[in-house]
Scaffold this motif. Structure first.
Motif, short mmCIF file in Angstrom:
data_model
loop_
_atom_site.label_atom_id
_atom_site.label_comp_id
_atom_site.label_asym_id
_atom_site.label_seq_id
_atom_site.Cartn_x
_atom_site.Cartn_y
_atom_site.Cartn_z
N PHE A 29 0.51 1.70 -11.48
CA PHE A 29 0.91 0.97 -10.28
C PHE A 29 -0.18 0.99 -9.21
CE2 PHE A 29 4.06 -1.08 -7.76
CZ PHE A 29 3.98 -0.56 -6.47
N ASP A 30 -0.78 2.14 -8.97
CA ASP A 30 -1.73 2.21 -7.87
C ASP A 30 -3.11 1.68 -8.23
OD1 ASP A 30 -1.98 5.88 -7.94
OD2 ASP A 30 -2.45 4.34 -9.43
N ASP A 31 -3.22 1.05 -9.39
CA ASP A 31 -4.43 0.29 -9.71
C ASP A 31 -4.34 -1.16 -9.27
OD1 ASP A 31 -5.46 1.74 -12.95
OD2 ASP A 31 -5.78 2.37 -10.87
N TYR A 32 -3.13 -1.57 -8.82
CA TYR A 32 -2.87 -2.97 -8.57
C TYR A 32 -2.54 -3.28 -7.13
CZ TYR A 32 -2.75 -3.85 -13.56
OH TYR A 32 -3.09 -3.98 -14.89
N ALA A 33 -3.09 -4.39 -6.66
CA ALA A 33 -2.57 -5.00 -5.44
C ALA A 33 -1.21 -5.60 -5.78
CB ALA A 33 -3.52 -6.09 -4.95
N MET A 34 -0.35 -5.64 -4.79
CA MET A 34 1.00 -6.15 -5.01
C MET A 34 1.32 -7.22 -3.97
SD MET A 34 2.17 -4.46 -7.63
CE MET A 34 3.90 -4.95 -7.55
N GLY A 35 1.98 -8.25 -4.42
CA GLY A 35 2.28 -9.35 -3.51
C GLY A 35 3.70 -9.84 -3.61
N GLU A 46 4.79 -20.22 -2.42
CA GLU A 46 3.83 -19.84 -1.39
C GLU A 46 3.73 -18.32 -1.31
OE1 GLU A 46 4.98 -20.87 2.60
OE2 GLU A 46 7.02 -20.15 2.35
N GLY A 47 2.58 -17.87 -0.90
CA GLY A 47 2.39 -16.45 -0.68
C GLY A 47 3.03 -16.02 0.62
N ALA A 97 4.71 -9.67 -7.51
CA ALA A 97 3.64 -9.82 -8.49
C ALA A 97 2.61 -8.72 -8.33
CB ALA A 97 2.98 -11.19 -8.34
N ALA A 98 1.96 -8.38 -9.43
CA ALA A 98 0.90 -7.37 -9.45
C ALA A 98 -0.40 -8.03 -9.90
CB ALA A 98 1.26 -6.24 -10.39
N GLY A 99 -1.47 -7.70 -9.22
CA GLY A 99 -2.74 -8.30 -9.58
C GLY A 99 -3.93 -7.45 -9.20
N SER A 100 -5.08 -7.99 -9.49
CA SER A 100 -6.31 -7.24 -9.26
C SER A 100 -6.64 -7.11 -7.78
CB SER A 100 -7.47 -7.93 -9.98
OG SER A 100 -7.20 -8.06 -11.36
N SER A 107 -4.63 -14.64 -8.44
CA SER A 107 -5.15 -13.29 -8.68
C SER A 107 -4.10 -12.36 -9.24
CB SER A 107 -5.72 -12.70 -7.39
OG SER A 107 -4.71 -12.48 -6.44
N MET A 108 -2.86 -12.86 -9.40
CA MET A 108 -1.77 -12.03 -9.88
C MET A 108 -1.63 -12.15 -11.39
SD MET A 108 -0.58 -10.39 -7.35
CE MET A 108 -1.36 -10.38 -5.74
N ASP A 109 -1.44 -10.99 -12.03
CA ASP A 109 -1.37 -10.95 -13.48
C ASP A 109 0.05 -10.83 -14.03
OD1 ASP A 109 -4.17 -8.83 -13.08
OD2 ASP A 109 -4.25 -10.90 -13.76
#
Length: 121
Positions: A29-35, A46-47, A97-100, A107-109
């Motif tokens: 989890f803490d490897d990812y930016a979250m949105g 929309e973001g 979402a989780a992304g780099s 940017s979300m994977d």
């Protein structure tokens, strides 16, 4: 297998508050930016907000600045979105979402299936 699951949506009157939660499993989890993203009926996605892996950087859409607060608890693999002073125009399906990194949906994977937020006037 990565799973992203949102919760906390519901029906609230205008001016009210909701807190959305998102748990992610199958990833570090803490490897990812979250949105948080949202899609209202008949509109494009929309973001809404994004937070860096450490929580040190946060970003908000202009439409929610000052009303929404994003946060994360890396020990619990959980992302939050505190939504205050809700407006009818906040009605949408909200996705986690989780992304780099925080740079839009591209940017979300990994994506959740969404939680519905409905604001009545």
């Amino acid at each position: 297998q990565v799973q992203v699951v949102e919760s906390g949506g519901g029906l609230v009157q205008a001016g009210g508050s909701l807190r959305l939660s998102c748990t992610a499993s199958g990833l570090t989890f803490d490897d990812y930016a979250m949105g948080w993203f949202r899609q209202a009926p008949g509109k494009e996605r929309e973001g809404v907000s994004c937070i860096s892996w450490s929580g040190g950087s946060t970003y908000y859409a202009d439409s929610v600045k000052g009303r929404f607060t994003i946060s994360r608890d890396n020990a619990k693999n959980t992302l939050y979105l505190q939504m205050n002073s809700l407006k009818p125009e906040d009605t949408a399906m909200y996705y986690c979402a989780a992304g780099s990194y925080c740079s839009g949906s591209e940017s979300m994977d990994y994506w959740g299936k969404g939680t519905l937020v409905t604001i009545s006037s």
